[in-house]
Design an enzyme around this catalytic site. Structure first.
Site, short mmCIF file in Angstrom:
data_model
loop_
_atom_site.label_atom_id
_atom_site.label_comp_id
_atom_site.label_asym_id
_atom_site.label_seq_id
_atom_site.Cartn_x
_atom_site.Cartn_y
_atom_site.Cartn_z
N HIS A 105 -2.05 0.55 -9.42
CA HIS A 105 -2.64 -0.39 -8.44
C HIS A 105 -3.44 -1.49 -9.16
O HIS A 105 -4.66 -1.58 -9.02
CB HIS A 105 -3.53 0.37 -7.43
CG HIS A 105 -3.74 -0.43 -6.17
ND1 HIS A 105 -4.02 0.15 -4.94
CD2 HIS A 105 -3.72 -1.78 -5.93
CE1 HIS A 105 -4.15 -0.79 -4.03
NE2 HIS A 105 -3.98 -1.97 -4.61
N GLU A 146 -3.64 7.76 -4.13
CA GLU A 146 -4.10 7.29 -5.45
C GLU A 146 -5.40 8.00 -5.82
O GLU A 146 -6.26 8.16 -4.94
CB GLU A 146 -4.32 5.77 -5.40
CG GLU A 146 -3.02 5.03 -5.17
CD GLU A 146 -3.23 3.54 -4.88
OE1 GLU A 146 -4.35 3.03 -5.02
OE2 GLU A 146 -2.25 2.89 -4.52
N ARG A 165 0.85 -1.18 0.00
CA ARG A 165 0.00 0.00 0.00
C ARG A 165 0.89 1.23 0.00
O ARG A 165 1.97 1.23 0.61
CB ARG A 165 -0.90 0.03 1.25
CG ARG A 165 -2.03 -0.98 1.25
CD ARG A 165 -3.08 -0.65 0.18
NE ARG A 165 -4.21 -1.56 0.20
CZ ARG A 165 -4.32 -2.66 -0.56
NH1 ARG A 165 -3.34 -2.99 -1.38
NH2 ARG A 165 -5.39 -3.41 -0.49
#
Ligand code: DGY
Length: 316
Positions: A282, A264, A235
């Site tokens: 991602h 993000e 993450r």
């Protein structure tokens, strides 16, 4: 699952929505409502929502859970649950499931792919060919991946899959994890700093918790050093992004392969100009095959819940 009210927080793989509709679910698409006014939508539909399907973008936080009095289950279309308020779910007796195992290989593939892409500078080499720069001369030498000392932060399912894949490239494996695991071929280091000081490619593959937030700080980056490579498929908040930016810009770190970012979809623009950074949006588990397997698991968990059967992949 006739008329089960399911809140979808993010546009999911179409197959998931089709299958839920086929089973008679009543879908409520949070992502269709204006971003700055989603609570109006939640309040208006609160009494219909018994299940939430969240993902790595939008999960079920405390504020959302508080406006859903009839919420029974959060079935996450992800393995990571950092976007779900597990404490709140536990307090309220809300069941929680995720999608482990089915995505392990894909995320490991991407981690290894990023490591090779960074060291062999594959995206820059691709640009070199497309721009016809090749006609003016050869491409600069790159760096070998096979045999590099790979350190893994978090030897869970995904970390272990990365270790196995890296072994096939003759990479000696070391790791730091919550506890030492029974793997005679993998060297355990008791702290992330020890690990970073003894590897050349550091892969972040742990879950995001209060303990692992900012686990990759300036000291870790400096321990990796100008030849070291950081790969993050965990993450964004695992890494001190400002420190990473300055280390890469100043050449204090050799390179980075990043699938995840702190905010993000916003990415520090400094990365855009660096050939030693390879980025993906991602997409660790985003293959057609795995997205279908994840969707099937989400549905199977919802069905089990509705039928009063044991959940397949319960977290709570
Ligand atoms: C997940 O499912 O949590 C991962 O981030 C997939 O990339």
């Amino acid at each position: 699952m006739e008329s089960l009210g399911v809140l979808l927080t993010y546009p999911q793989f179409p197959y998931l929505e089709q299958e839920l509709l086929r089973r008679g679910c009543h879908l409520l698409r949070l992502y269709d409502s204006p971003k700055n006014d989603q609570f109006t939508f939640l309040h208006a539909n609160a009494s219909s929502i018994r299940a939430v399907i969240g993902d790595t973008h939008v999960g079920a936080d405390a504020a959302m859970i508080d406006v859903l009095p009839d919420l029974e289950i959060v079935a996450s279309f992800s393995v990571g649950l950092d976007k779900v308020d597990l404490v709140k779910c536990k307090e309220r007796g809300i069941r929680v499931t995720n999608t482990p195992d089915v995505l392990t290989d894909d995320v490991a593939d991407l981690a290894i792919g990023l490591a090779i892409a960074v060291l062999r500078k594959i995206p820059a080499a691709d640009r070199f060919v497309r721009s016809s720069a090749w006609k003016k001369g050869g491409y600069p030498l790159t760096t070998k991946f096979s045999g590099k000392k790979v350190g893994i932060l978090g030897l869970g399912r995904i970390g272990l899959a990365i270790a196995k894949q890296a072994e096939a490239f003759n990479c000696p494996i070391s790791y730091n994890s919550r506890s030492e695991k029974p793997h005679p071929n993998y060297k355990y280091y008791p702290t992330p700093l020890d690990l970073a000081s003894n590897c050349e490619v550091l892969v972040v593959s742990c879950a995001l918790t209060n303990e692992t937030r900012l686990i990759v700080n300036r000291a870790i980056i400096d321990a990796l050093g100008p030849q070291g490579v950081l790969i993050n498929i965990g993450r964004g908040p695992h890494v001190d992004e400002a420190e990473l930016v300055s280390a890469l810009v100043e050449g204090r770190l050799g390179g980075a392969g990043l699938d995840v970012f702190e905010n993000e979809p916003n990415v520090p623009e400094e990365f855009f100009w660096l050939d030693n950074v390879v980025m993906t949006p991602h997409v660790g588990s985003d293959t057609v095959e795995t997205s279908k397997a994840m969707a099937d698991l989400v549905i199977a968990n919802l069905e089990a819940h509705v039928m009063g059967r044991p959940l397949l992949t319960p977290v709570l």
